[in-house]
Design an enzyme around this catalytic site. Structure first.
Site, short mmCIF file in Angstrom:
data_model
loop_
_atom_site.label_atom_id
_atom_site.label_comp_id
_atom_site.label_asym_id
_atom_site.label_seq_id
_atom_site.Cartn_x
_atom_site.Cartn_y
_atom_site.Cartn_z
N GLU A 1 4.06 -6.06 8.66
CA GLU A 1 4.60 -4.71 8.91
C GLU A 1 3.49 -3.68 8.74
O GLU A 1 2.35 -4.01 8.40
CB GLU A 1 5.72 -4.40 7.90
N ASN B 1 13.04 2.85 8.20
CA ASN B 1 11.79 2.44 8.83
C ASN B 1 11.16 3.62 9.55
O ASN B 1 11.74 4.68 9.71
CB ASN B 1 12.02 1.28 9.79
N ASP C 1 12.80 -0.54 14.44
CA ASP C 1 12.00 -0.85 13.25
C ASP C 1 10.82 0.12 13.21
O ASP C 1 11.00 1.32 13.28
CB ASP C 1 11.58 -2.32 13.27
#
Length: 296
Positions: free
Chosen positions: A21, A155, A206
Protein backbone atom coordinates in the site's frame (compact mmCIF):
# COMPACT_ATOMS: atom_id res chain seq x y z
CA UNK A 1 -15.95 9.36 -23.75
CA UNK A 2 -15.35 6.60 -21.23
CA UNK A 3 -13.15 3.74 -22.34
CA UNK A 4 -11.50 0.69 -20.89
CA UNK A 5 -7.92 -0.34 -21.58
CA UNK A 6 -6.01 -3.45 -20.57
CA UNK A 7 -2.56 -1.88 -20.51
CA UNK A 8 0.41 -4.20 -20.41
CA UNK A 9 1.49 -4.19 -16.78
CA UNK A 10 5.08 -4.93 -15.86
CA UNK A 11 5.69 -6.70 -12.56
CA UNK A 12 8.35 -4.43 -11.10
CA UNK A 13 8.52 -6.23 -7.75
CA UNK A 14 7.02 -9.65 -7.10
CA UNK A 15 7.39 -9.36 -3.37
CA UNK A 16 4.62 -11.67 -2.26
CA UNK A 17 3.37 -8.82 -0.07
CA UNK A 18 0.24 -9.49 1.94
CA UNK A 19 -1.04 -5.90 1.75
CA UNK A 20 1.27 -3.59 -0.21
CA UNK A 21 0.00 0.00 0.00
CA UNK A 22 0.86 3.68 0.22
CA UNK A 23 2.96 3.98 -2.94
CA UNK A 24 4.51 7.45 -3.39
CA UNK A 25 7.19 8.75 -5.76
CA UNK A 26 9.57 10.79 -3.58
CA UNK A 27 12.56 12.45 -5.24
CA UNK A 28 14.25 9.67 -7.21
CA UNK A 29 12.62 6.70 -5.52
CA UNK A 30 9.30 4.95 -5.15
CA UNK A 31 8.37 4.27 -1.52
CA UNK A 32 5.68 1.85 -0.34
CA UNK A 33 4.68 -0.26 2.65
CA UNK A 34 3.47 -3.76 3.43
CA UNK A 35 0.89 -2.80 6.04
CA UNK A 36 0.38 -5.88 8.16
CA UNK A 37 4.07 -6.78 8.40
CA UNK A 38 5.00 -3.19 9.30
CA UNK A 39 7.64 -2.92 6.58
CA UNK A 40 8.74 0.14 4.59
CA UNK A 41 10.49 -0.24 1.23
CA UNK A 42 12.08 1.95 -1.40
CA UNK A 43 12.46 1.08 -5.04
CA UNK A 44 15.05 2.62 -7.35
CA UNK A 45 15.14 1.67 -11.01
CA UNK A 46 15.61 4.80 -13.08
CA UNK A 47 19.10 3.56 -13.90
CA UNK A 48 20.39 0.02 -13.87
CA UNK A 49 18.50 -3.00 -12.56
CA UNK A 50 15.59 -2.72 -10.16
CA UNK A 51 16.86 -2.38 -6.60
CA UNK A 52 14.49 -2.82 -3.65
CA UNK A 53 15.66 -1.91 -0.17
CA UNK A 54 13.86 -2.35 3.11
CA UNK A 55 14.05 0.89 5.08
CA UNK A 56 12.29 -0.19 8.26
CA UNK A 57 10.41 -2.99 9.95
CA UNK A 58 8.08 -2.09 12.80
CA UNK A 59 6.37 -4.30 15.35
CA UNK A 60 3.03 -2.63 14.53
CA UNK A 61 1.14 -2.28 11.22
CA UNK A 62 2.43 0.52 8.98
CA UNK A 63 -0.24 2.25 6.87
CA UNK A 64 1.74 4.95 5.07
CA UNK A 65 4.59 7.43 5.42
CA UNK A 66 5.62 10.87 4.20
CA UNK A 67 9.15 12.28 4.34
CA UNK A 68 10.00 14.85 7.01
CA UNK A 69 11.33 18.01 5.39
CA UNK A 70 15.01 18.77 6.07
CA UNK A 71 15.50 15.50 7.99
CA UNK A 72 16.98 12.97 5.54
CA UNK A 73 15.95 9.44 6.37
CA UNK A 74 13.15 10.52 8.72
CA UNK A 75 9.45 9.87 8.09
CA UNK A 76 6.11 10.71 9.62
CA UNK A 77 4.13 7.52 9.78
CA UNK A 78 0.55 6.36 10.18
CA UNK A 79 1.39 3.30 12.24
CA UNK A 80 -0.22 1.08 14.83
CA UNK A 81 -2.83 3.11 16.66
CA UNK A 82 -1.49 6.57 15.86
CA UNK A 83 1.00 8.94 14.29
CA UNK A 84 4.74 8.67 14.91
CA UNK A 85 8.06 9.99 13.69
CA UNK A 86 10.21 7.22 12.28
CA UNK A 87 13.89 8.09 12.50
CA UNK A 88 16.61 6.90 10.16
CA UNK A 89 17.68 4.24 12.68
CA UNK A 90 14.15 2.78 12.85
CA UNK A 91 13.11 4.35 16.17
CA UNK A 92 9.47 5.38 16.59
CA UNK A 93 8.72 8.64 18.42
CA UNK A 94 4.96 8.75 19.02
CA UNK A 95 3.10 12.03 18.52
CA UNK A 96 -0.27 10.59 19.53
CA UNK A 97 -2.12 7.26 19.56
CA UNK A 98 -5.76 8.28 19.21
CA UNK A 99 -6.94 4.82 18.19
CA UNK A 100 -5.98 3.58 21.65
CA UNK A 101 -9.04 5.49 22.84
CA UNK A 102 -11.57 3.87 20.52
CA UNK A 103 -14.17 1.29 21.63
CA UNK A 104 -13.04 -1.43 19.19
CA UNK A 105 -9.51 -2.60 18.27
CA UNK A 106 -8.38 -0.36 15.41
CA UNK A 107 -5.32 0.64 13.41
CA UNK A 108 -4.12 3.46 11.21
CA UNK A 109 -4.40 3.04 7.46
CA UNK A 110 -3.45 5.18 4.45
CA UNK A 111 -2.02 8.71 4.74
CA UNK A 112 -0.32 11.52 2.82
CA UNK A 113 1.20 14.96 3.31
CA UNK A 114 -0.66 17.89 1.78
CA UNK A 115 0.99 20.71 -0.23
CA UNK A 116 1.09 22.92 2.90
CA UNK A 117 3.12 20.31 4.77
CA UNK A 118 0.48 18.79 7.06
CA UNK A 119 0.05 15.00 7.32
CA UNK A 120 -3.38 13.40 6.95
CA UNK A 121 -4.19 9.76 7.73
CA UNK A 122 -7.22 7.57 8.23
CA UNK A 123 -8.06 4.67 10.49
CA UNK A 124 -10.23 1.56 10.55
CA UNK A 125 -11.39 -1.13 12.95
CA UNK A 126 -9.70 -4.50 12.47
CA UNK A 127 -13.11 -6.15 12.11
CA UNK A 128 -14.47 -3.43 9.82
CA UNK A 129 -16.98 -2.12 12.35
CA UNK A 130 -19.19 0.37 10.55
CA UNK A 131 -18.52 3.98 11.53
CA UNK A 132 -15.42 3.20 13.60
CA UNK A 133 -12.94 4.90 11.26
CA UNK A 134 -11.68 8.48 11.48
CA UNK A 135 -9.57 10.96 9.55
CA UNK A 136 -6.72 12.72 11.38
CA UNK A 137 -4.58 15.73 10.54
CA UNK A 138 -1.11 16.22 12.00
CA UNK A 139 -0.22 19.90 12.10
CA UNK A 140 3.25 21.39 11.84
CA UNK A 141 3.59 21.57 15.62
CA UNK A 142 2.95 17.82 15.91
CA UNK A 143 -0.61 18.15 17.19
CA UNK A 144 -2.88 15.34 15.94
CA UNK A 145 -6.47 16.45 15.31
CA UNK A 146 -9.47 14.24 14.55
CA UNK A 147 -11.06 15.94 11.52
CA UNK A 148 -13.82 13.48 10.60
CA UNK A 149 -15.35 10.47 12.31
CA UNK A 150 -18.16 8.05 11.54
CA UNK A 151 -16.25 6.59 8.57
CA UNK A 152 -15.48 2.89 8.20
CA UNK A 153 -12.32 2.08 6.18
CA UNK A 154 -10.54 5.34 5.40
CA UNK A 155 -8.29 5.37 2.33
CA UNK A 156 -6.56 8.07 0.36
CA UNK A 157 -6.47 10.89 1.07
CA UNK A 158 -5.32 12.66 -2.09
CA UNK A 159 -4.90 16.39 -2.64
CA UNK A 160 -5.19 18.78 -5.55
CA UNK A 161 -1.90 20.56 -6.27
CA UNK A 162 -3.06 23.82 -4.64
CA UNK A 163 -4.20 22.01 -1.47
CA UNK A 164 -7.75 23.33 -1.60
CA UNK A 165 -9.44 20.01 -2.45
CA UNK A 166 -8.98 16.69 -0.67
CA UNK A 167 -10.36 13.38 -1.88
CA UNK A 168 -11.09 10.67 0.66
CA UNK A 169 -12.29 7.10 0.11
CA UNK A 170 -14.50 5.18 2.50
CA UNK A 171 -13.74 1.80 1.01
CA UNK A 172 -16.35 -0.21 2.88
CA UNK A 173 -19.29 1.86 1.63
CA UNK A 174 -17.97 2.46 -1.89
CA UNK A 175 -17.78 6.23 -1.57
CA UNK A 176 -15.21 8.81 -2.64
CA UNK A 177 -15.70 12.10 -0.80
CA UNK A 178 -14.39 15.51 -1.73
CA UNK A 179 -13.67 18.09 0.96
CA UNK A 180 -12.81 21.75 0.54
CA UNK A 181 -9.76 22.65 2.63
CA UNK A 182 -8.52 26.02 3.83
CA UNK A 183 -4.87 25.72 2.75
CA UNK A 184 -3.73 28.14 5.46
CA UNK A 185 -5.41 26.60 8.52
CA UNK A 186 -6.03 23.07 7.26
CA UNK A 187 -9.65 23.30 8.40
CA UNK A 188 -12.40 21.81 6.27
CA UNK A 189 -14.64 24.38 4.62
CA UNK A 190 -18.14 22.96 4.95
CA UNK A 191 -18.85 19.25 5.08
CA UNK A 192 -17.67 16.48 2.76
CA UNK A 193 -19.57 16.00 -0.49
CA UNK A 194 -19.99 12.75 -2.36
CA UNK A 195 -17.71 12.86 -5.39
CA UNK A 196 -18.30 9.28 -6.58
CA UNK A 197 -20.66 6.59 -5.28
CA UNK A 198 -19.78 3.13 -6.55
CA UNK A 199 -22.45 0.53 -7.17
CA UNK A 200 -22.37 -3.12 -6.12
CA UNK A 201 -20.06 -5.09 -8.38
CA UNK A 202 -17.90 -2.12 -9.37
CA UNK A 203 -15.27 -2.72 -6.70
CA UNK A 204 -14.34 -0.58 -3.71
CA UNK A 205 -12.27 2.63 -3.84
CA UNK A 206 -8.86 2.28 -2.20
CA UNK A 207 -5.70 4.37 -2.66
CA UNK A 208 -5.89 7.50 -4.83
CA UNK A 209 -3.78 10.19 -6.46
CA UNK A 210 -4.35 13.40 -8.44
CA UNK A 211 -2.55 13.90 -11.76
CA UNK A 212 -1.15 17.02 -13.44
CA UNK A 213 -4.51 17.60 -15.15
CA UNK A 214 -6.36 17.62 -11.78
CA UNK A 215 -7.99 14.25 -12.49
CA UNK A 216 -8.35 11.62 -9.77
CA UNK A 217 -7.01 8.07 -10.13
CA UNK A 218 -8.57 5.43 -7.86
CA UNK A 219 -7.41 1.87 -7.19
CA UNK A 220 -10.50 -0.37 -7.26
CA UNK A 221 -10.15 -3.10 -4.63
CA UNK A 222 -11.93 -6.28 -5.71
CA UNK A 223 -12.31 -5.16 -9.33
CA UNK A 224 -8.78 -5.52 -10.71
CA UNK A 225 -8.90 -2.02 -12.11
CA UNK A 226 -7.83 1.59 -11.76
CA UNK A 227 -10.29 4.36 -12.62
CA UNK A 228 -9.63 7.96 -13.68
CA UNK A 229 -12.22 10.66 -12.97
CA UNK A 230 -12.27 14.28 -14.10
CA UNK A 231 -12.71 17.09 -11.51
CA UNK A 232 -16.50 16.94 -11.99
CA UNK A 233 -16.63 13.26 -11.03
CA UNK A 234 -17.10 11.97 -14.58
CA UNK A 235 -15.45 8.62 -15.26
CA UNK A 236 -12.92 9.13 -18.05
CA UNK A 237 -11.45 5.67 -18.36
CA UNK A 238 -10.72 2.41 -16.61
CA UNK A 239 -7.39 0.58 -16.75
CA UNK A 240 -7.56 -3.14 -16.09
CA UNK A 241 -4.80 -4.67 -13.99
CA UNK A 242 -4.53 -8.42 -13.71
CA UNK A 243 -4.67 -8.55 -9.92
CA UNK A 244 -7.99 -8.55 -8.05
CA UNK A 245 -6.92 -6.15 -5.30
CA UNK A 246 -5.05 -3.04 -6.45
CA UNK A 247 -4.46 -0.94 -3.33
CA UNK A 248 -2.63 2.27 -4.25
CA UNK A 249 -1.80 4.30 -7.32
CA UNK A 250 1.11 6.66 -7.99
CA UNK A 251 1.98 8.58 -11.15
CA UNK A 252 5.61 9.29 -11.87
CA UNK A 253 6.10 13.10 -11.84
CA UNK A 254 8.42 13.18 -14.87
CA UNK A 255 7.63 10.00 -16.78
CA UNK A 256 4.40 8.56 -18.17
CA UNK A 257 4.14 5.60 -15.82
CA UNK A 258 1.52 4.52 -13.33
CA UNK A 259 2.70 2.49 -10.34
CA UNK A 260 0.17 0.23 -8.65
CA UNK A 261 0.57 -1.79 -5.47
CA UNK A 262 -1.56 -4.90 -5.04
CA UNK A 263 -2.47 -7.35 -2.26
CA UNK A 264 -2.45 -11.11 -1.78
CA UNK A 265 -4.83 -10.64 1.16
CA UNK A 266 -7.97 -12.73 0.62
CA UNK A 267 -6.79 -13.96 -2.78
CA UNK A 268 -7.38 -17.71 -3.03
CA UNK A 269 -5.01 -18.41 -5.92
CA UNK A 270 -2.47 -15.57 -6.02
CA UNK A 271 -0.33 -14.99 -9.10
CA UNK A 272 2.87 -12.92 -9.41
CA UNK A 273 0.71 -9.81 -9.89
CA UNK A 274 -0.94 -10.20 -6.48
CA UNK A 275 1.10 -8.75 -3.63
CA UNK A 276 3.32 -6.92 -6.10
CA UNK A 277 4.33 -3.54 -7.47
CA UNK A 278 3.17 -3.06 -11.06
CA UNK A 279 4.05 -0.41 -13.64
CA UNK A 280 1.84 0.58 -16.57
CA UNK A 281 2.28 3.14 -19.37
CA UNK A 282 -0.16 6.06 -19.24
CA UNK A 283 -0.61 9.35 -21.06
CA UNK A 284 -0.27 11.73 -18.11
CA UNK A 285 2.15 12.50 -15.31
CA UNK A 286 1.76 12.93 -11.59
CA UNK A 287 2.59 15.61 -9.07
CA UNK A 288 5.60 15.29 -6.75
CA UNK A 289 4.81 13.99 -3.26
CA UNK A 290 4.78 16.51 -0.42
CA UNK A 291 6.73 16.37 2.84
CA UNK A 292 5.61 16.95 6.42
CA UNK A 293 7.10 20.32 7.38
CA UNK A 294 6.91 19.96 11.14
CA UNK A 295 9.53 18.83 13.60
CA UNK A 296 11.86 21.81 13.21
Amino acid sequence: MTYTAAAAATVVVDGGYELAEGGRWIDDRYVYVDILSGRLFELRHDTGPVAVRRLARLDVPLGAVAPVEDRPGAWIAAAGTGIALLTADGTLEWLDRPEDRTPVPSRMNDGVADPAGRFWAGSMAYDGTHGAGSLYRTDLDGTVVRVLDGLTIVNGPAFAADGTAMYLADTAVGTVLRCRVDPVSGDLVGGPEIFVQLRDGEGSPDGMTVDEERCLWVAMWGAGAVRRYDPDGRLLHTVTVHAPHPTSVCLHPSDNRLFVTTARYRVNSPTPTSGAVLSLPVAVRGVAASSWRGGH
